[in-house]
Design a protein around this motif. Structure first.
Motif, short mmCIF file in Angstrom:
data_model
loop_
_atom_site.label_atom_id
_atom_site.label_comp_id
_atom_site.label_asym_id
_atom_site.label_seq_id
_atom_site.Cartn_x
_atom_site.Cartn_y
_atom_site.Cartn_z
N TYR A 136 0.95 -1.10 0.13
CA TYR A 136 -0.02 0.00 -0.08
C TYR A 136 1.13 1.34 -0.07
N GLY A 153 13.97 14.51 -13.19
CA GLY A 153 14.28 13.69 -14.27
C GLY A 153 14.83 12.30 -13.67
N ARG A 168 15.19 22.48 -12.88
CA ARG A 168 14.09 23.07 -13.77
C ARG A 168 13.12 23.72 -13.15
N ASN A 194 -6.46 1.65 10.51
CA ASN A 194 -7.15 0.36 10.58
C ASN A 194 -6.35 -0.76 10.23
N LEU A 195 -5.45 -0.97 9.18
CA LEU A 195 -4.58 -1.87 9.20
C LEU A 195 -3.38 -2.28 10.07
N LYS A 198 -4.05 -0.04 14.57
CA LYS A 198 -4.72 -0.46 15.83
C LYS A 198 -4.62 -2.07 15.87
N SER B 13 -9.92 -6.00 15.90
CA SER B 13 -8.72 -5.12 15.19
C SER B 13 -8.16 -5.89 13.90
N LEU B 14 -8.03 -7.29 13.95
CA LEU B 14 -7.65 -7.98 12.84
C LEU B 14 -8.80 -8.00 11.90
N GLU B 16 -11.00 -5.65 11.46
CA GLU B 16 -10.94 -4.22 10.49
C GLU B 16 -9.61 -4.31 9.53
N GLY B 17 -8.54 -4.79 9.95
CA GLY B 17 -7.40 -4.83 9.19
C GLY B 17 -7.66 -5.71 7.59
N VAL B 20 -9.81 -3.86 5.09
CA VAL B 20 -8.96 -2.72 4.45
C VAL B 20 -8.46 -3.63 3.37
N THR B 21 -7.92 -4.85 3.24
CA THR B 21 -7.44 -5.46 2.34
C THR B 21 -8.42 -6.06 1.60
N ARG B 23 -11.10 -4.52 0.79
CA ARG B 23 -11.68 -3.60 -0.17
C ARG B 23 -10.63 -3.53 -1.07
N ALA B 24 -9.27 -3.37 -1.04
CA ALA B 24 -8.51 -3.30 -2.05
C ALA B 24 -8.52 -4.18 -3.07
N LYS B 27 -10.28 -2.92 -5.89
CA LYS B 27 -9.57 -1.54 -6.52
C LYS B 27 -9.00 -1.65 -7.86
N VAL B 30 -2.76 -1.27 -9.98
CA VAL B 30 -2.18 0.06 -10.33
C VAL B 30 -0.73 -0.24 -10.97
N SER B 42 9.05 10.76 -18.32
CA SER B 42 9.09 12.17 -17.75
C SER B 42 9.69 13.01 -18.67
N PRO B 43 9.18 14.26 -19.07
CA PRO B 43 9.80 15.36 -20.00
C PRO B 43 11.24 15.55 -19.60
N ALA B 44 11.57 15.27 -18.30
CA ALA B 44 12.84 15.64 -17.56
C ALA B 44 13.84 14.43 -17.64
N TYR B 45 13.33 13.36 -18.32
CA TYR B 45 14.02 11.93 -18.13
C TYR B 45 15.48 12.00 -18.52
N ARG B 46 16.42 11.66 -17.60
CA ARG B 46 17.72 11.55 -18.12
C ARG B 46 18.43 10.38 -18.28
#
Ligand code: SF4
Ligand code: SF4
Lengths: 373, 146
Positions: A136, A153, A168, A194-195, A198, B13-14, B16-17, B20-21, B23-24, B27, B30, B42-46
Protein backbone atom coordinates in the motif's frame (compact mmCIF):
# COMPACT_ATOMS: atom_id res chain seq x y z
CA UNK A 1 15.24 -11.84 34.78
CA UNK A 2 17.52 -9.55 36.72
CA UNK A 3 18.99 -12.28 38.88
CA UNK A 4 19.43 -14.31 35.75
CA UNK A 5 21.81 -11.71 34.39
CA UNK A 6 23.60 -11.21 37.65
CA UNK A 7 25.11 -14.68 37.50
CA UNK A 8 28.82 -14.31 38.05
CA UNK A 9 29.88 -16.99 35.58
CA UNK A 10 28.08 -17.00 32.28
CA UNK A 11 28.77 -20.32 30.78
CA UNK A 12 26.09 -20.47 28.16
CA UNK A 13 26.90 -17.34 26.23
CA UNK A 14 27.24 -17.62 22.52
CA UNK A 15 27.64 -15.22 19.62
CA UNK A 16 25.37 -14.62 16.71
CA UNK A 17 25.96 -12.52 13.64
CA UNK A 18 22.97 -10.41 12.74
CA UNK A 19 23.85 -9.49 9.20
CA UNK A 20 25.72 -8.35 7.15
CA UNK A 21 23.18 -9.78 4.76
CA UNK A 22 20.14 -9.94 6.99
CA UNK A 23 17.07 -8.54 5.25
CA UNK A 24 16.16 -6.29 8.14
CA UNK A 25 19.53 -4.59 8.41
CA UNK A 26 18.66 -2.30 5.47
CA UNK A 27 22.00 -2.24 3.79
CA UNK A 28 25.14 -3.93 4.90
CA UNK A 29 25.23 -3.77 8.65
CA UNK A 30 26.52 -6.45 10.94
CA UNK A 31 25.58 -6.62 14.57
CA UNK A 32 27.53 -9.02 16.67
CA UNK A 33 25.19 -10.27 19.35
CA UNK A 34 26.22 -12.11 22.46
CA UNK A 35 23.28 -14.17 23.53
CA UNK A 36 22.20 -15.94 26.64
CA UNK A 37 19.45 -18.18 25.40
CA UNK A 38 17.03 -15.86 23.66
CA UNK A 39 18.22 -12.77 25.52
CA UNK A 40 20.82 -10.37 24.24
CA UNK A 41 23.66 -9.69 26.64
CA UNK A 42 25.71 -7.49 24.42
CA UNK A 43 25.31 -5.96 20.99
CA UNK A 44 28.19 -4.63 18.96
CA UNK A 45 27.36 -2.97 15.65
CA UNK A 46 30.09 -3.35 13.05
CA UNK A 47 29.93 -0.71 10.38
CA UNK A 48 31.96 0.28 7.35
CA UNK A 49 31.00 -2.31 4.74
CA UNK A 50 29.63 0.32 2.44
CA UNK A 51 32.42 2.85 2.76
CA UNK A 52 32.85 4.76 -0.47
CA UNK A 53 34.91 7.70 0.71
CA UNK A 54 32.40 10.44 -0.01
CA UNK A 55 34.09 12.97 2.26
CA UNK A 56 37.44 12.46 0.57
CA UNK A 57 35.76 12.65 -2.82
CA UNK A 58 34.30 15.96 -1.76
CA UNK A 59 37.77 17.35 -1.23
CA UNK A 60 38.94 16.25 -4.67
CA UNK A 61 36.21 17.77 -6.76
CA UNK A 62 34.63 21.17 -7.10
CA UNK A 63 31.64 22.13 -5.00
CA UNK A 64 29.23 21.51 -7.83
CA UNK A 65 30.77 18.18 -8.73
CA UNK A 66 30.07 16.97 -5.21
CA UNK A 67 26.35 17.56 -5.70
CA UNK A 68 25.57 14.14 -7.26
CA UNK A 69 27.44 12.49 -4.39
CA UNK A 70 25.22 14.05 -1.78
CA UNK A 71 22.13 12.21 -2.92
CA UNK A 72 24.06 8.95 -2.70
CA UNK A 73 25.05 9.41 0.92
CA UNK A 74 21.50 8.77 1.99
CA UNK A 75 19.71 7.38 -1.01
CA UNK A 76 16.27 7.55 0.59
CA UNK A 77 16.31 11.26 1.21
CA UNK A 78 18.60 12.30 -1.61
CA UNK A 79 16.85 15.56 -2.26
CA UNK A 80 17.10 16.63 1.36
CA UNK A 81 20.84 16.04 1.25
CA UNK A 82 21.13 17.96 -2.04
CA UNK A 83 19.19 20.76 -0.49
CA UNK A 84 21.32 20.90 2.63
CA UNK A 85 24.56 20.90 0.69
CA UNK A 86 23.26 23.61 -1.58
CA UNK A 87 22.34 25.77 1.41
CA UNK A 88 25.73 25.18 3.02
CA UNK A 89 27.62 26.30 -0.06
CA UNK A 90 25.28 29.23 -0.60
CA UNK A 91 25.95 30.35 2.94
CA UNK A 92 29.68 29.99 2.43
CA UNK A 93 29.81 31.77 -0.91
CA UNK A 94 27.10 34.31 -0.16
CA UNK A 95 24.76 33.27 -2.97
CA UNK A 96 21.12 34.35 -2.71
CA UNK A 97 18.66 32.15 -4.59
CA UNK A 98 15.43 33.73 -5.82
CA UNK A 99 12.29 33.35 -3.71
CA UNK A 100 10.58 30.94 -6.07
CA UNK A 101 13.55 28.59 -5.98
CA UNK A 102 13.38 28.50 -2.19
CA UNK A 103 9.75 27.47 -2.27
CA UNK A 104 10.32 24.86 -4.96
CA UNK A 105 13.10 23.36 -2.92
CA UNK A 106 11.01 23.22 0.22
CA UNK A 107 8.10 21.57 -1.58
CA UNK A 108 10.32 18.96 -3.19
CA UNK A 109 12.25 18.37 0.02
CA UNK A 110 9.06 17.74 1.97
CA UNK A 111 7.80 15.37 -0.73
CA UNK A 112 11.07 13.55 -0.41
CA UNK A 113 10.68 13.39 3.36
CA UNK A 114 7.25 11.81 2.98
CA UNK A 115 8.60 9.28 0.49
CA UNK A 116 11.38 8.36 2.88
CA UNK A 117 8.95 7.92 5.77
CA UNK A 118 6.60 5.88 3.61
CA UNK A 119 9.40 3.55 2.67
CA UNK A 120 10.32 3.22 6.32
CA UNK A 121 6.69 2.44 7.12
CA UNK A 122 6.63 -0.36 4.58
CA UNK A 123 9.94 -1.93 5.41
CA UNK A 124 9.45 -1.70 9.16
CA UNK A 125 6.19 -3.58 8.95
CA UNK A 126 7.83 -6.06 6.65
CA UNK A 127 10.43 -6.64 9.36
CA UNK A 128 7.58 -7.34 11.73
CA UNK A 129 6.13 -9.84 9.29
CA UNK A 130 3.36 -7.84 7.66
CA UNK A 131 3.65 -7.75 3.91
CA UNK A 132 0.47 -5.99 2.81
CA UNK A 133 1.13 -2.49 4.21
CA UNK A 134 4.37 -2.49 2.24
CA UNK A 135 2.44 -2.73 -1.02
CA UNK A 136 0.00 0.00 0.00
CA UNK A 137 2.65 2.50 0.94
CA UNK A 138 4.71 1.77 -2.16
CA UNK A 139 1.62 2.55 -4.16
CA UNK A 140 1.53 5.96 -2.47
CA UNK A 141 5.26 6.45 -2.70
CA UNK A 142 5.17 5.76 -6.42
CA UNK A 143 3.05 8.90 -6.78
CA UNK A 144 5.76 11.01 -5.15
CA UNK A 145 8.45 9.47 -7.30
CA UNK A 146 6.42 10.23 -10.41
CA UNK A 147 5.92 13.82 -9.33
CA UNK A 148 9.59 14.34 -8.59
CA UNK A 149 10.59 12.46 -11.72
CA UNK A 150 8.63 14.93 -13.78
CA UNK A 151 10.60 17.92 -12.55
CA UNK A 152 14.00 16.50 -11.76
CA UNK A 153 14.38 13.62 -14.20
CA UNK A 154 15.31 11.02 -11.58
CA UNK A 155 13.47 8.94 -9.09
CA UNK A 156 16.04 8.41 -6.37
CA UNK A 157 19.28 10.33 -6.84
CA UNK A 158 17.91 13.68 -7.81
CA UNK A 159 20.78 16.21 -8.07
CA UNK A 160 17.95 18.70 -8.40
CA UNK A 161 19.32 21.71 -6.53
CA UNK A 162 21.94 24.04 -7.92
CA UNK A 163 23.74 26.87 -6.19
CA UNK A 164 21.30 29.74 -6.61
CA UNK A 165 18.29 27.75 -7.75
CA UNK A 166 17.12 24.42 -9.11
CA UNK A 167 17.64 22.70 -12.45
CA UNK A 168 14.10 22.91 -13.78
CA UNK A 169 11.07 25.01 -13.03
CA UNK A 170 7.85 23.49 -11.76
CA UNK A 171 4.67 23.93 -13.76
CA UNK A 172 0.93 23.80 -13.22
CA UNK A 173 0.83 20.06 -13.75
CA UNK A 174 3.30 19.61 -10.91
CA UNK A 175 1.21 21.77 -8.61
CA UNK A 176 -1.94 19.91 -9.55
CA UNK A 177 -0.32 16.51 -9.07
CA UNK A 178 1.12 17.52 -5.72
CA UNK A 179 -2.22 18.78 -4.44
CA UNK A 180 -3.87 15.59 -5.65
CA UNK A 181 -1.22 13.54 -3.90
CA UNK A 182 -1.66 15.36 -0.58
CA UNK A 183 -5.38 14.76 -0.79
CA UNK A 184 -4.88 11.11 -1.61
CA UNK A 185 -2.41 10.58 1.22
CA UNK A 186 -4.84 12.14 3.70
CA UNK A 187 -7.56 9.78 2.56
CA UNK A 188 -5.23 6.86 3.18
CA UNK A 189 -4.56 7.55 6.87
CA UNK A 190 -7.75 5.81 7.87
CA UNK A 191 -6.72 2.65 6.06
CA UNK A 192 -3.26 2.78 7.55
CA UNK A 193 -4.62 3.15 11.04
CA UNK A 194 -7.13 0.37 10.60
CA UNK A 195 -4.59 -1.90 9.04
CA UNK A 196 -1.60 -1.21 11.27
CA UNK A 197 -1.94 1.22 14.16
CA UNK A 198 -4.87 -0.59 15.73
CA UNK A 199 -3.59 -4.04 14.91
CA UNK A 200 -3.17 -6.05 18.08
CA UNK A 201 -0.09 -7.93 16.88
CA UNK A 202 1.61 -4.69 15.88
CA UNK A 203 0.83 -3.06 19.21
CA UNK A 204 2.20 -5.98 21.17
CA UNK A 205 5.40 -6.00 19.18
CA UNK A 206 6.07 -2.29 19.58
CA UNK A 207 4.63 -1.06 22.87
CA UNK A 208 7.35 -0.70 25.52
CA UNK A 209 9.87 -2.21 23.14
CA UNK A 210 13.23 -0.52 22.71
CA UNK A 211 12.71 2.49 24.93
CA UNK A 212 15.12 5.31 24.09
CA UNK A 213 14.52 7.91 26.77
CA UNK A 214 15.69 11.52 26.83
CA UNK A 215 18.82 10.77 28.78
CA UNK A 216 19.97 7.94 26.55
CA UNK A 217 19.20 9.97 23.46
CA UNK A 218 21.27 12.85 24.73
CA UNK A 219 24.23 10.65 25.56
CA UNK A 220 24.42 9.08 22.12
CA UNK A 221 23.41 12.08 20.05
CA UNK A 222 20.17 10.55 18.86
CA UNK A 223 18.20 12.99 16.71
CA UNK A 224 15.22 13.13 14.44
CA UNK A 225 11.97 11.27 15.00
CA UNK A 226 13.74 8.96 17.47
CA UNK A 227 14.53 11.89 19.74
CA UNK A 228 11.12 13.47 19.28
CA UNK A 229 9.49 10.18 20.23
CA UNK A 230 11.25 10.55 23.60
CA UNK A 231 9.39 13.82 24.12
CA UNK A 232 12.00 16.37 23.06
CA UNK A 233 10.59 18.76 20.45
CA UNK A 234 13.89 19.24 18.65
CA UNK A 235 13.64 19.85 14.93
CA UNK A 236 16.09 22.00 12.97
CA UNK A 237 13.22 23.36 10.92
CA UNK A 238 11.84 24.98 14.07
CA UNK A 239 14.93 25.43 16.22
CA UNK A 240 17.00 27.20 13.59
CA UNK A 241 14.64 27.78 10.68
CA UNK A 242 16.50 27.70 7.40
CA UNK A 243 15.25 28.41 3.87
CA UNK A 244 11.63 29.57 4.29
CA UNK A 245 10.47 27.20 7.00
CA UNK A 246 9.75 30.07 9.39
CA UNK A 247 6.87 31.16 7.13
CA UNK A 248 4.87 28.00 7.59
CA UNK A 249 2.62 26.92 10.37
CA UNK A 250 3.40 23.36 11.38
CA UNK A 251 3.85 21.40 14.56
CA UNK A 252 6.61 19.18 15.82
CA UNK A 253 4.98 15.91 16.85
CA UNK A 254 6.42 14.40 20.02
CA UNK A 255 5.95 11.08 21.76
CA UNK A 256 5.90 10.25 25.46
CA UNK A 257 7.93 7.20 26.31
CA UNK A 258 10.26 6.80 23.36
CA UNK A 259 9.32 3.21 22.58
CA UNK A 260 8.91 1.79 19.09
CA UNK A 261 5.21 2.62 19.05
CA UNK A 262 5.95 6.28 19.79
CA UNK A 263 8.51 6.40 17.01
CA UNK A 264 5.94 4.97 14.65
CA UNK A 265 3.32 7.52 15.71
CA UNK A 266 5.75 10.43 15.42
CA UNK A 267 6.71 9.48 11.88
CA UNK A 268 3.12 9.11 10.73
CA UNK A 269 2.26 12.48 12.23
CA UNK A 270 5.33 14.01 10.60
CA UNK A 271 4.07 12.97 7.20
CA UNK A 272 0.85 14.82 7.93
CA UNK A 273 2.82 17.91 8.99
CA UNK A 274 4.88 17.71 5.80
CA UNK A 275 1.61 17.68 3.87
CA UNK A 276 0.63 20.88 5.67
CA UNK A 277 3.95 22.52 4.76
CA UNK A 278 3.54 21.52 1.13
CA UNK A 279 0.03 22.93 0.95
CA UNK A 280 1.07 26.25 2.48
CA UNK A 281 4.11 26.48 0.23
CA UNK A 282 1.98 25.84 -2.84
CA UNK A 283 -0.43 28.57 -1.73
CA UNK A 284 2.36 31.07 -1.17
CA UNK A 285 4.43 30.08 -4.21
CA UNK A 286 5.70 33.34 -5.75
CA UNK A 287 6.30 33.96 -9.45
CA UNK A 288 9.71 34.79 -10.76
CA UNK A 289 12.87 33.09 -11.89
CA UNK A 290 13.61 29.61 -10.59
CA UNK A 291 17.31 30.20 -10.53
CA UNK A 292 19.85 32.95 -10.75
CA UNK A 293 20.46 34.60 -14.09
CA UNK A 294 23.99 33.29 -14.39
CA UNK A 295 24.38 29.59 -13.76
CA UNK A 296 27.15 29.02 -11.27
CA UNK A 297 29.31 26.24 -12.58
CA UNK A 298 32.37 27.13 -10.61
CA UNK A 299 31.93 28.65 -7.19
CA UNK A 300 34.97 30.00 -5.45
CA UNK A 301 33.89 30.81 -1.93
CA UNK A 302 36.12 33.16 0.09
CA UNK A 303 38.40 31.67 2.72
CA UNK A 304 36.43 30.53 5.69
CA UNK A 305 34.34 27.73 7.04
CA UNK A 306 30.69 26.92 7.42
CA UNK A 307 28.74 24.48 9.51
CA UNK A 308 25.24 24.09 8.25
CA UNK A 309 22.73 21.84 10.00
CA UNK A 310 19.37 20.84 8.59
CA UNK A 311 16.73 18.24 9.25
CA UNK A 312 16.86 15.22 6.98
CA UNK A 313 14.30 12.44 7.22
CA UNK A 314 16.35 10.72 9.90
CA UNK A 315 17.43 13.65 12.01
CA UNK A 316 19.99 16.38 12.36
CA UNK A 317 22.31 16.32 9.38
CA UNK A 318 25.08 18.81 8.80
CA UNK A 319 27.76 19.76 6.36
CA UNK A 320 31.01 21.23 7.55
CA UNK A 321 32.95 22.86 4.74
CA UNK A 322 36.27 24.63 4.92
CA UNK A 323 37.26 26.79 2.00
CA UNK A 324 40.78 27.95 1.23
CA UNK A 325 39.60 30.20 -1.57
CA UNK A 326 40.05 27.62 -4.32
CA UNK A 327 37.24 25.93 -6.25
CA UNK A 328 37.81 22.77 -4.19
CA UNK A 329 36.79 22.49 -0.55
CA UNK A 330 39.72 22.06 1.80
CA UNK A 331 37.65 19.91 4.12
CA UNK A 332 34.23 18.42 3.60
CA UNK A 333 32.61 16.66 6.51
CA UNK A 334 29.10 15.29 6.74
CA UNK A 335 27.38 14.73 10.04
CA UNK A 336 24.83 11.97 9.62
CA UNK A 337 22.02 11.20 12.06
CA UNK A 338 21.98 7.42 11.62
CA UNK A 339 25.35 7.04 13.32
CA UNK A 340 24.10 8.25 16.68
CA UNK A 341 20.78 6.51 16.18
CA UNK A 342 22.49 3.19 15.58
CA UNK A 343 25.02 3.37 18.36
CA UNK A 344 22.52 3.87 21.12
CA UNK A 345 21.43 0.34 20.30
CA UNK A 346 24.36 -1.04 22.25
CA UNK A 347 22.42 0.08 25.33
CA UNK A 348 18.89 -0.49 24.10
CA UNK A 349 19.50 -4.06 22.96
CA UNK A 350 20.72 -5.16 26.37
CA UNK A 351 18.38 -7.67 27.98
CA UNK A 352 15.90 -7.75 25.12
CA UNK A 353 14.78 -10.70 23.04
CA UNK A 354 16.25 -11.33 19.63
CA UNK A 355 12.81 -10.99 18.06
CA UNK A 356 12.45 -7.57 19.68
CA UNK A 357 15.87 -6.58 18.41
CA UNK A 358 14.56 -6.80 14.85
CA UNK A 359 11.62 -4.62 15.79
CA UNK A 360 13.89 -2.04 17.45
CA UNK A 361 16.35 -1.99 14.59
CA UNK A 362 13.53 -1.38 12.16
CA UNK A 363 11.90 1.28 14.28
CA UNK A 364 14.93 3.58 14.44
CA UNK A 365 15.04 3.79 10.64
CA UNK A 366 18.72 3.56 9.87
CA UNK A 367 20.22 3.89 6.43
CA UNK A 368 23.56 2.16 6.61
CA UNK A 369 25.28 3.70 3.55
CA UNK A 370 24.75 7.01 5.28
CA UNK A 371 26.79 5.85 8.26
CA UNK A 372 29.53 4.32 6.13
CA UNK A 373 29.47 7.07 3.47
CA UNK B 1 -12.05 -8.53 32.53
CA UNK B 2 -9.02 -6.96 30.89
CA UNK B 3 -8.07 -10.34 29.51
CA UNK B 4 -11.36 -10.87 27.69
CA UNK B 5 -11.47 -7.28 26.56
CA UNK B 6 -8.02 -7.71 25.01
CA UNK B 7 -9.16 -10.74 23.10
CA UNK B 8 -12.30 -9.07 21.78
CA UNK B 9 -10.66 -5.74 20.90
CA UNK B 10 -7.60 -7.49 19.46
CA UNK B 11 -9.69 -9.89 17.45
CA UNK B 12 -11.82 -7.07 16.12
CA UNK B 13 -8.70 -5.13 15.06
CA UNK B 14 -7.69 -8.07 12.89
CA UNK B 15 -11.14 -8.11 11.28
CA UNK B 16 -10.85 -4.36 10.59
CA UNK B 17 -7.47 -4.94 8.97
CA UNK B 18 -8.88 -7.70 6.79
CA UNK B 19 -11.64 -5.33 5.70
CA UNK B 20 -9.04 -2.92 4.37
CA UNK B 21 -7.33 -5.68 2.41
CA UNK B 22 -10.68 -6.97 1.24
CA UNK B 23 -11.66 -3.57 -0.15
CA UNK B 24 -8.33 -3.36 -1.99
CA UNK B 25 -9.36 -6.46 -3.94
CA UNK B 26 -11.96 -4.45 -5.77
CA UNK B 27 -9.78 -1.48 -6.56
CA UNK B 28 -8.21 -1.04 -9.99
CA UNK B 29 -4.78 -2.55 -10.61
CA UNK B 30 -2.03 0.03 -10.21
CA UNK B 31 0.95 -1.86 -11.57
CA UNK B 32 1.92 -1.59 -15.22
CA UNK B 33 2.64 -4.82 -17.08
CA UNK B 34 6.04 -3.92 -18.47
CA UNK B 35 7.17 -4.80 -21.20
CA UNK B 36 3.70 -5.27 -22.66
CA UNK B 37 2.59 -1.89 -21.37
CA UNK B 38 4.83 1.11 -21.18
CA UNK B 39 4.59 4.35 -19.31
CA UNK B 40 5.11 7.75 -20.78
CA UNK B 41 8.60 9.04 -20.05
CA UNK B 42 9.03 12.10 -17.92
CA UNK B 43 9.90 15.21 -19.96
CA UNK B 44 12.96 15.67 -17.79
CA UNK B 45 14.07 12.06 -18.16
CA UNK B 46 17.82 11.59 -18.00
CA UNK B 47 19.22 8.83 -20.15
CA UNK B 48 22.79 8.89 -21.37
CA UNK B 49 23.91 12.07 -23.10
CA UNK B 50 23.81 12.48 -26.85
CA UNK B 51 24.68 15.15 -29.38
CA UNK B 52 21.87 17.31 -30.62
CA UNK B 53 21.53 17.71 -34.37
CA UNK B 54 20.79 21.29 -35.32
CA UNK B 55 18.52 21.53 -38.37
CA UNK B 56 20.30 24.64 -39.67
CA UNK B 57 23.64 22.91 -40.01
CA UNK B 58 22.50 19.32 -40.19
CA UNK B 59 25.11 18.30 -37.67
CA UNK B 60 26.06 18.72 -34.03
CA UNK B 61 27.54 21.93 -32.70
CA UNK B 62 30.34 20.55 -30.57
CA UNK B 63 33.48 22.65 -30.78
CA UNK B 64 35.54 20.23 -28.69
CA UNK B 65 36.17 22.85 -26.04
CA UNK B 66 36.36 20.21 -23.33
CA UNK B 67 34.15 22.04 -20.81
CA UNK B 68 31.94 19.01 -20.36
CA UNK B 69 34.99 16.78 -19.93
CA UNK B 70 36.30 19.01 -17.16
CA UNK B 71 33.01 19.49 -15.37
CA UNK B 72 32.01 15.82 -15.34
CA UNK B 73 32.49 14.49 -11.81
CA UNK B 74 32.85 10.88 -12.91
CA UNK B 75 35.29 11.17 -15.83
CA UNK B 76 32.77 9.85 -18.32
CA UNK B 77 33.62 12.02 -21.30
CA UNK B 78 36.60 12.04 -23.67
CA UNK B 79 36.34 14.51 -26.51
CA UNK B 80 38.73 15.13 -29.38
CA UNK B 81 38.49 17.54 -32.25
CA UNK B 82 40.41 18.92 -35.20
CA UNK B 83 40.49 22.26 -36.95
CA UNK B 84 38.81 21.80 -40.27
CA UNK B 85 40.03 25.05 -41.77
CA UNK B 86 43.14 27.01 -40.97
CA UNK B 87 41.16 29.87 -39.51
CA UNK B 88 38.03 28.04 -38.37
CA UNK B 89 37.24 26.63 -34.94
CA UNK B 90 37.58 23.04 -33.90
CA UNK B 91 34.95 20.42 -34.59
CA UNK B 92 34.63 17.25 -32.56
CA UNK B 93 35.63 14.09 -34.36
CA UNK B 94 35.45 11.73 -31.41
CA UNK B 95 33.17 12.01 -28.43
CA UNK B 96 33.46 8.89 -26.33
CA UNK B 97 31.40 8.36 -23.20
CA UNK B 98 31.54 5.49 -20.73
CA UNK B 99 27.94 5.34 -19.65
CA UNK B 100 28.60 2.75 -16.96
CA UNK B 101 30.23 5.48 -14.88
CA UNK B 102 27.77 8.28 -15.53
CA UNK B 103 25.97 9.57 -12.45
CA UNK B 104 23.33 11.33 -14.57
CA UNK B 105 23.82 14.63 -12.82
CA UNK B 106 23.33 16.80 -15.87
CA UNK B 107 26.29 19.07 -15.26
CA UNK B 108 27.69 18.45 -18.77
CA UNK B 109 24.39 19.38 -20.40
CA UNK B 110 24.14 22.57 -18.38
CA UNK B 111 27.73 23.62 -18.96
CA UNK B 112 28.02 23.20 -22.72
CA UNK B 113 28.55 26.63 -24.29
CA UNK B 114 26.99 25.62 -27.62
CA UNK B 115 24.13 23.69 -26.00
CA UNK B 116 24.72 20.72 -28.18
CA UNK B 117 24.22 18.09 -25.49
CA UNK B 118 20.93 16.58 -24.44
CA UNK B 119 19.73 13.51 -22.61
CA UNK B 120 18.56 10.65 -24.75
CA UNK B 121 15.34 8.85 -23.95
CA UNK B 122 16.76 5.36 -24.20
CA UNK B 123 16.28 3.27 -21.10
CA UNK B 124 16.88 -0.31 -22.10
CA UNK B 125 20.64 -0.37 -22.17
CA UNK B 126 21.58 -3.67 -20.61
CA UNK B 127 24.51 -5.60 -22.03
CA UNK B 128 26.74 -8.52 -21.14
CA UNK B 129 30.00 -6.58 -21.22
CA UNK B 130 31.13 -3.42 -19.53
CA UNK B 131 32.33 -2.19 -22.92
CA UNK B 132 28.73 -2.03 -24.06
CA UNK B 133 28.52 1.21 -22.14
CA UNK B 134 31.28 2.84 -24.13
CA UNK B 135 29.80 4.74 -27.03
CA UNK B 136 31.22 7.20 -29.51
CA UNK B 137 28.51 9.83 -29.77
CA UNK B 138 29.74 11.26 -33.07
CA UNK B 139 29.54 7.85 -34.72
CA UNK B 140 26.19 7.25 -33.06
CA UNK B 141 24.84 10.53 -34.38
CA UNK B 142 26.06 9.79 -37.90
CA UNK B 143 24.51 6.33 -37.81
CA UNK B 144 21.19 7.69 -36.65
CA UNK B 145 21.19 10.21 -39.50
CA UNK B 146 21.93 7.72 -42.26
S1 SF4 C 1 25.53 13.52 -16.65
FE1 SF4 C 1 27.11 14.02 -15.12
S2 SF4 C 1 28.27 12.12 -14.85
FE2 SF4 C 1 27.07 11.88 -16.75
S3 SF4 C 1 28.46 12.54 -18.36
FE3 SF4 C 1 27.29 14.35 -17.77
S4 SF4 C 1 28.52 15.36 -16.20
FE4 SF4 C 1 29.33 13.28 -16.43
S1 SF4 D 1 31.03 21.41 -23.70
FE1 SF4 D 1 29.77 21.22 -25.53
S2 SF4 D 1 31.01 22.12 -27.15
FE2 SF4 D 1 32.41 21.77 -25.42
S3 SF4 D 1 33.29 19.73 -25.81
FE3 SF4 D 1 31.47 19.40 -24.53
S4 SF4 D 1 29.81 19.02 -25.99
FE4 SF4 D 1 31.49 19.94 -27.15
Amino acid sequence: MAEHFAEPVRQHLYSLNLGPQHPSTHGVLRILLTLDGEYIVEADPVIGYGHRGHEKMGENRTYLQFMPNTSRIDYLSGLLFNHGFCLAVEKLAGIEPPERARYIRVICAELNRISSHLLWFGTYLMDLGAFTPFLYCFDDRENILDILDRVSGSRLTYSYCRFGGVTRDIDDVFIEQTRAFVKRLRSRWKDYHNLVTKNVIFIHRTRDVGVIDKDLARRFGVTGPNLRAAGVPFDMRKVEPYEVYDRFDFQIPVGEKGDALDRYRVRLEEMEQSCRIIEQALDQLPDGPYRQERVRLKVKPPRGEVYFAFESARGLTAYYLVSDGSPYPYRCHVRVPSFGNLHCLTEVFRETLVADAISILGSIDIVVPEIDR
Amino acid sequence: MGYWKDIVVGGWSLVEGMKVTGRALFKPVVTVQYPRQRLELSPAYRGHIELKVFPETGTHGCIACGTCQRVCPSGVIKVQGVKQHARGGKVATHYVIDFTRCSLCGLCVESCPTQTLQFSTEYEMEGPSRWDGVVDLVTRMEESRS
